[in-house]
Design a protein around this motif. Structure first.
Motif, PDB file in Angstrom:
ATOM      1  N   MET A 166       0.837  -1.194   0.000  1.00  0.00           N
ATOM      2  CA  MET A 166       0.000   0.000   0.000  1.00  0.00           C
ATOM      3  C   MET A 166       0.876   1.250   0.000  1.00  0.00           C
ATOM      4  N   LEU A 167       0.564   2.176  -0.885  1.00  0.00           N
ATOM      5  CA  LEU A 167       1.218   3.474  -0.877  1.00  0.00           C
ATOM      6  C   LEU A 167       0.179   4.506  -0.455  1.00  0.00           C
ATOM      7  N   SER A 168       0.467   5.195   0.632  1.00  0.00           N
ATOM      8  CA  SER A 168      -0.453   6.189   1.187  1.00  0.00           C
ATOM      9  C   SER A 168       0.174   7.573   1.068  1.00  0.00           C
ATOM     10  N   ILE A 169      -0.629   8.523   0.565  1.00  0.00           N
ATOM     11  CA  ILE A 169      -0.133   9.885   0.338  1.00  0.00           C
ATOM     12  C   ILE A 169      -1.146  10.883   0.893  1.00  0.00           C
ATOM     13  N   SER A 170      -0.661  11.865   1.624  1.00  0.00           N
ATOM     14  CA  SER A 170      -1.524  12.956   2.066  1.00  0.00           C
ATOM     15  C   SER A 170      -0.889  14.287   1.690  1.00  0.00           C
ATOM     16  N   GLN A 171      -1.724  15.217   1.275  1.00  0.00           N
ATOM     17  CA  GLN A 171      -1.274  16.537   0.841  1.00  0.00           C
ATOM     18  C   GLN A 171      -1.590  17.559   1.924  1.00  0.00           C
ATOM     19  N   ALA A 172      -0.593  18.314   2.348  1.00  0.00           N
ATOM     20  CA  ALA A 172      -0.786  19.434   3.266  1.00  0.00           C
ATOM     21  C   ALA A 172      -0.034  20.618   2.693  1.00  0.00           C
ATOM     22  N   SER A 173      -0.775  21.529   2.098  1.00  0.00           N
ATOM     23  CA  SER A 173      -0.190  22.705   1.470  1.00  0.00           C
ATOM     24  C   SER A 173       0.797  22.259   0.388  1.00  0.00           C
TER      25      SER A 173
ATOM     26  N   CYS B 198       3.369  20.183   0.589  1.00  0.00           N
ATOM     27  CA  CYS B 198       4.130  19.014   1.043  1.00  0.00           C
ATOM     28  C   CYS B 198       3.258  17.765   0.956  1.00  0.00           C
ATOM     29  N   LEU B 199       3.867  16.660   0.551  1.00  0.00           N
ATOM     30  CA  LEU B 199       3.194  15.366   0.536  1.00  0.00           C
ATOM     31  C   LEU B 199       3.831  14.468   1.590  1.00  0.00           C
ATOM     32  N   SER B 200       3.014  13.868   2.438  1.00  0.00           N
ATOM     33  CA  SER B 200       3.484  12.867   3.399  1.00  0.00           C
ATOM     34  C   SER B 200       3.208  11.501   2.804  1.00  0.00           C
ATOM     35  N   CYS B 201       4.255  10.726   2.576  1.00  0.00           N
ATOM     36  CA  CYS B 201       4.143   9.458   1.854  1.00  0.00           C
ATOM     37  C   CYS B 201       4.545   8.297   2.760  1.00  0.00           C
ATOM     38  N   VAL B 202       3.741   7.250   2.743  1.00  0.00           N
ATOM     39  CA  VAL B 202       4.019   6.053   3.542  1.00  0.00           C
ATOM     40  C   VAL B 202       3.803   4.823   2.672  1.00  0.00           C
ATOM     41  N   GLU B 203       4.784   3.934   2.676  1.00  0.00           N
ATOM     42  CA  GLU B 203       4.604   2.613   2.079  1.00  0.00           C
ATOM     43  C   GLU B 203       4.533   1.602   3.206  1.00  0.00           C
ATOM     44  N   TRP B 204       3.484   0.774   3.212  1.00  0.00           N
ATOM     45  CA  TRP B 204       3.391  -0.235   4.264  1.00  0.00           C
ATOM     46  C   TRP B 204       2.889  -1.564   3.707  1.00  0.00           C
ATOM     47  N   LEU B 205       3.237  -2.613   4.421  1.00  0.00           N
ATOM     48  CA  LEU B 205       2.821  -3.967   4.072  1.00  0.00           C
ATOM     49  C   LEU B 205       1.990  -4.543   5.215  1.00  0.00           C
ATOM     50  N   PRO B 206       0.960  -5.329   4.908  1.00  0.00           N
ATOM     51  CA  PRO B 206       0.187  -5.971   5.981  1.00  0.00           C
ATOM     52  C   PRO B 206       0.996  -7.060   6.670  1.00  0.00           C
ATOM     53  N   SER B 207       0.751  -7.222   7.973  1.00  0.00           N
ATOM     54  CA  SER B 207       1.413  -8.293   8.722  1.00  0.00           C
ATOM     55  C   SER B 207       0.465  -8.756   9.820  1.00  0.00           C
TER      56      SER B 207
ATOM     57  N   LEU C 157       3.547  14.566  12.839  1.00  0.00           N
ATOM     58  CA  LEU C 157       2.116  14.711  13.111  1.00  0.00           C
ATOM     59  C   LEU C 157       1.282  14.845  11.842  1.00  0.00           C
ATOM     60  N   SER C 158       1.860  15.384  10.775  1.00  0.00           N
ATOM     61  CA  SER C 158       1.094  15.523   9.533  1.00  0.00           C
ATOM     62  C   SER C 158       0.691  14.169   8.963  1.00  0.00           C
ATOM     63  N   PHE C 159       1.405  13.106   9.344  1.00  0.00           N
ATOM     64  CA  PHE C 159       1.081  11.766   8.845  1.00  0.00           C
ATOM     65  C   PHE C 159      -0.236  11.239   9.408  1.00  0.00           C
ATOM     66  N   ASN C 160      -0.833  11.950  10.383  1.00  0.00           N
ATOM     67  CA  ASN C 160      -2.179  11.579  10.811  1.00  0.00           C
ATOM     68  C   ASN C 160      -3.145  11.614   9.638  1.00  0.00           C
ATOM     69  N   GLU C 161      -2.842  12.449   8.644  1.00  0.00           N
ATOM     70  CA  GLU C 161      -3.751  12.585   7.513  1.00  0.00           C
ATOM     71  C   GLU C 161      -3.590  11.477   6.478  1.00  0.00           C
ATOM     72  N   ASN C 162      -2.763  10.479   6.786  1.00  0.00           N
ATOM     73  CA  ASN C 162      -2.680   9.272   5.962  1.00  0.00           C
ATOM     74  C   ASN C 162      -3.617   8.189   6.471  1.00  0.00           C
ATOM     75  N   GLY C 163      -4.491   8.541   7.390  1.00  0.00           N
ATOM     76  CA  GLY C 163      -5.326   7.542   8.058  1.00  0.00           C
ATOM     77  C   GLY C 163      -6.288   6.801   7.165  1.00  0.00           C
ATOM     78  N   ASN C 164      -6.683   7.389   6.024  1.00  0.00           N
ATOM     79  CA  ASN C 164      -7.644   6.684   5.171  1.00  0.00           C
ATOM     80  C   ASN C 164      -7.078   5.395   4.594  1.00  0.00           C
ATOM     81  N   SER C 165      -5.747   5.251   4.589  1.00  0.00           N
ATOM     82  CA  SER C 165      -5.164   3.995   4.089  1.00  0.00           C
ATOM     83  C   SER C 165      -5.366   2.846   5.069  1.00  0.00           C
TER      84      SER C 165
END
Length: 297
Positions: free
Chosen positions: A1-8, A10-19, A283-291
């Motif tokens: 999963m690639l999760s991206i959130s936009q704040a002004s 800047c993009l906060s990007c997270v790649e994660w795998l299920p475990s 803290l901005s990564f809170n906005e990646n929660g929809n992933s």
């Protein structure tokens, strides 16, 4: 999963795998972003991640847009008329063909007492650009959300909020946004600027709770103790921010740690080795929660 959130810008990007123990984060990074049109936006992101996307990562992508990249309004309705009829009237009479042609429109019911619908408009060209970039790079857009609403997904995942709670986003340029949930039902949305006084830019939902919410924020930003405040209408305040100066956030969150909770996504999701230590720059990564919706953690 690639999760991206936009704040002004800047993009906060997270790649994660299920475990078995929940989402396992492979990498996360903030990336400068200027093109609000999202034309081929993934080209920029994939080229600036520290590592290539893991082979085991599914090609699903979630995106949370800055609320400045969408339009938000509301309308009230007569409960004696079906909601579908009211939406049809709103689209045909109030919005008209231009808006319907150029925007995707989403409707969210506010707490039943107010008989009000929150309306969110996303430019179809922006959405088309997003989908085309996803297709070009082999990703499936699984979920599209908006900043504070995506943060509410993080909140529900990691904090198990009370029945009645306030979610407070401290943004850039003295801009703030509140969501209020009454009996876990979405009740109010308020966007305001905070100078010496609160300047409300948009307010939707119960007028009764709007007054109480504004009074609560005015009380807290004057750094008064919670015991001198009427807090009978909410159980907890959850707060996070996307700007870089943390002075206000630290002062507010220290007023009453039992009632005001700082949303520490860093140690709960991104890097569990932090062991509840607060990393304010995450803290901005809170906005990646929809992933994380529908995921057991």
């Amino acid at each position: 999963m690639l999760s991206i959130s936009q704040a002004s810008n800047c993009l906060s990007c997270v790649e994660w795998l299920p475990s078995e123990s929940g989402p396992g984060v492979v990498q996360y990074k903030k990336i400068a972003f200027q093109d609000k049109s999202f034309i081929n936006f993934l080209e920029n992101i994939l080229g600036k991640l520290d590592n290539k996307i893991h082979e085991g990562t599914n090609k699903n992508l979630t995106l949370s847009l800055d609320s400045n990249n969408v339009s938000i309004s509301s309308f009230k309705y007569d409960k004696s008329i079906s909601l579908k009829e009211k939406i049809d009237w709103y689209e045909n009479i109030f919005l008209g063909p231009y808006v319907l042609k150029n925007y995707d429109i989403y409707y969210y019911s506010l707490e039943p007492i107010s008989a009000e619908i929150l309306v969110i408009y996303i430019d179809k060209q922006i959405k088309k650009n997003i989908l085309e970039s996803c297709e070009k790079h082999g990703f499936n857009l699984k979920h599209l959300s908006i900043d504070i609403f995506s943060a509410n997904s993080s909140l529900n995942m990691y904090n198990g909020p009370n029945e009645n709670y306030i979610l407070w986003k401290i943004g850039k340029n003295k801009n703030h946004t509140l969501l209020f949930f009454k009996d876990k039902n979405f009740s109010n949305y308020i966007n305001f600027n905070l100078y010496k006084k609160i300047e409300i830019l948009q307010s939707f939902g119960s007028e009764y709770y709007t007054e109480k919410l504004v009074s609560t924020i005015e009380h807290l930003v004057s750094y008064q103790k919670m015991k001198s405040l009427d807090i009978d209408f909410f159980d907890q305040i959850y707060v996070y921010q996307t700007k870089n100066n943390y002075d206000l956030l630290k002062q507010i969150s220290s007023i009453d740690t039992n009632t005001i909770t700082l949303m520490n996504i860093g140690s709960k999701f991104l890097n569990k080795n932090l062991k509840n230590k607060i990393s304010y720059n995450l803290l901005s990564f809170n906005e990646n929660g929809n992933s994380l919706e529908g995921i057991d953690v």
